[in-house]
Design an enzyme around this catalytic site. Structure first.
Site, PDB file in Angstrom:
ATOM      1  N   GLY A 187       1.021  -1.124   0.137  1.00 19.55           N
ATOM      2  CA  GLY A 187      -0.181   0.160  -0.135  1.00 19.55           C
ATOM      3  C   GLY A 187       0.827   0.840   0.182  1.00 19.55           C
ATOM      4  O   GLY A 187       2.171   1.825  -0.375  1.00 19.55           O
ATOM      5  N   ASN A 188       0.341   2.379   0.431  1.00 22.57           N
ATOM      6  CA  ASN A 188       0.911   3.876   0.436  1.00 22.57           C
ATOM      7  C   ASN A 188       0.288   4.619   1.280  1.00 22.57           C
ATOM      8  O   ASN A 188      -0.695   4.110   2.367  1.00 22.57           O
ATOM      9  CB  ASN A 188       1.042   4.469  -1.622  1.00 22.57           C
ATOM     10  CG  ASN A 188       0.095   5.052  -1.746  1.00 22.57           C
ATOM     11  OD1 ASN A 188      -1.030   5.932  -0.953  1.00 22.57           O
ATOM     12  ND2 ASN A 188      -0.143   3.962  -3.178  1.00 22.57           N
ATOM     13  N   ARG A 189       1.063   6.229   1.741  1.00 24.02           N
ATOM     14  CA  ARG A 189       0.490   6.760   2.864  1.00 24.02           C
ATOM     15  C   ARG A 189      -0.259   7.450   2.525  1.00 24.02           C
ATOM     16  O   ARG A 189      -1.171   8.117   3.319  1.00 24.02           O
ATOM     17  CB  ARG A 189       1.498   6.890   3.191  1.00 24.02           C
ATOM     18  CG  ARG A 189       2.780   6.834   3.996  1.00 24.02           C
ATOM     19  CD  ARG A 189       4.254   7.435   4.015  1.00 24.02           C
ATOM     20  NE  ARG A 189       3.658   8.402   5.454  1.00 24.02           N
ATOM     21  CZ  ARG A 189       5.103   8.915   5.112  1.00 24.02           C
ATOM     22  NH1 ARG A 189       6.061   9.302   4.783  1.00 24.02           N
ATOM     23  NH2 ARG A 189       4.599  10.310   5.588  1.00 24.02           N
TER      24      ARG A 189
END
Ligand code: CTP
Length: 405
Positions: A208-210
């Site tokens: 995933g990412n932020r």
């Protein structure tokens, strides 16, 4: 400055939710006059409205006649919010009736007027109601699309009152734009993507990412407050659904792509604020991946995901649609943040690119943002550090300018 709010409440079961909306206004220091209809009092009594607002309440024009309330309440208001608005109230307002204090107030108000309808799906979809809503919108009122969800009984569908906190946010957004703010996106269909996608390795793990989704949600709220019909494609965001916005929840980049491409077919504008994962695991294990006894770690082979922004920009279903991308850049040996932004704008083929300098990760999860909006025609608008809502309005200003000509 104290804002004078008139809160109209009509006779639907959602009248009880208006108590929370009232509280939000009063706790923010606003001066609120509640004007219920007679049938609203069947659901929530006058003492409740009076106690929560600190003022007497009346439903008819015969109370305190010497003070001419049927004229003064509307004339003095900075905003009138009717929540919930029943089919009956929408019909009376659309036809200019003046048979109680609330309809008189609606006729004398010269300020922004917001209706938050709530009713059963059949009543909302009825051509009579839709015609009344269209009339009110054509006169400049902001009529919020009802939410989809549980209705009075066991049934579900479109017609639910959006959450009071979100109605409050929408009204606040409207007021922040000042008394002359127009519904300049009325009748426009816009699509906003928000959040970060997840690419699963197995049933419990993902890449995933932020991305928090805050900027995308601010864009959706801002467009709704300017009258647009908004579809928000939301990837793994924990924020509540904004009022008046149709939200499609997705997880993976492929799901995001499917939802964005479908909604884009009829959209006047698309803003890709989401952070889709660029890569996904080539194979997704159906079972949870176990640790090996010999201490070795599995190698993960990745496949590149489709570039949604480039696809909808290069493969346009509507030539006149305005397509906006975001670029999070840090700058490197090959160029500055803006050089990389210009190259990305050309590569993706979109009309506008909002370039963020993310050196140090300052933007993620923060309420603030600072950016440069680059246009395909070479123009650049610098947006100083400020709220994500302020940046959202600058982006819609640029989109609206392109709609205009
Ligand atoms: N985007 C997209 N589909 C992807 C990746 C990104 O539509 N698979 C969109 C984002 O929503 C954003 C824009 O493209 O509007 C820029 O994303 P970014 O990750 O900065 O661009 P990349 O093409 O991934 O470029 P880079 O090589 O810098 O990572």
């Amino acid at each position: 400055m104290t804002i004078r709010v008139v809160l109209g409440v009509t006779g639907g079961i959602a009248a009880y939710k208006a108590c929370e909306l009232l509280r939000r206004f009063t706790e923010s220091g606003h001066d609120v006059t509640v004007v219920p209809t007679a049938s609203a009092l069947q659901f929530v009594g006058a003492p409740t409205w009076s106690a929560l607002s600190g003022k007497p309440v009346a439903t008819d024009v015969w109370t305190d006649v010497h003070a001419v309330p049927h004229v003064h309440i509307g004339q003095q208001a900075d905003v009138v919010v009717v929540a919930p608005a029943t089919a009956d109230l929408l019909a009376r307002a659309a036809h200019g009736l003046a048979d109680d204090l609330l309809t008189n107030t609606l006729l004398t108000a010269r300020c922004p007027v917001v209706f938050a309808p709530a009713m059963h799906t059949e009543m909302w979809e009825h051509r009579a109601t839709q015609a009344n809503v269209a009339t009110l919108r054509a006169r400049g009122a902001l009529v919020i699309e009802p939410a989809v969800g549980r209705l009075t009984g066991a049934d579900t569908g479109k017609g639910r009152l959006p959450e009071p906190a979100e109605i409050y946010e929408l009204v606040r957004g409207l007021l922040d734009r000042g008394p002359d703010a127009t519904q300049d996106l009325a009748g426009r269909k816009v699509v906003v993507s928000a959040g970060g996608t997840r690419e699963y390795l197995d049933p419990v793990r993902f890449l995933g990412n932020r991305s928090s989704g805050l900027q995308g949600y601010a864009l959706a709220r801002a467009a709704a407050s300017r009258g647009a019909h908004v579809t928000l494609v939301s990837a793994n965001v924990t924020l509540p659904d904004p009022a008046g916005v149709s939200v499609v929840h997705v997880e993976t980049t492929e799901q995001l792509r499917e939802a964005v491409v479908t909604a884009t077919a009829t959209a006047d504008a698309v803003v890709m604020a989401a952070a889709p994962a660029d890569f996904r695991p080539t194979a997704v294990s159906q079972a949870k991946i176990k640790k090996a006894d010999d201490g070795s770690a599995p190698a993960i082979e990745l496949t590149q995901n489709p570039d949604i922004l480039a696809e909808i920009s290069h493969d346009r279903t509507r030539e006149d649609a305005v397509i906006v991308g975001f670029a999070a850049e840090t700058g490197d040996a090959t160029g500055s943040v803006l050089d990389l932004g210009r190259a990305k704008l050309a590569r993706k083929g979109c009309d506008l690119l909002v370039v963020n300098d993310v050196s140090g990760g300052a933007v993620f999860g923060s309420a603030d943002n600072e950016a440069v909006v680059l246009a395909a025609d070479g123009a650049a608008v610098e947006v100083p550090r400020g709220s994500k809502t302020a940046l959202a309005h600058v982006i819609w200003d640029e989109v609206a300018r392109r709609f205009a000509g």
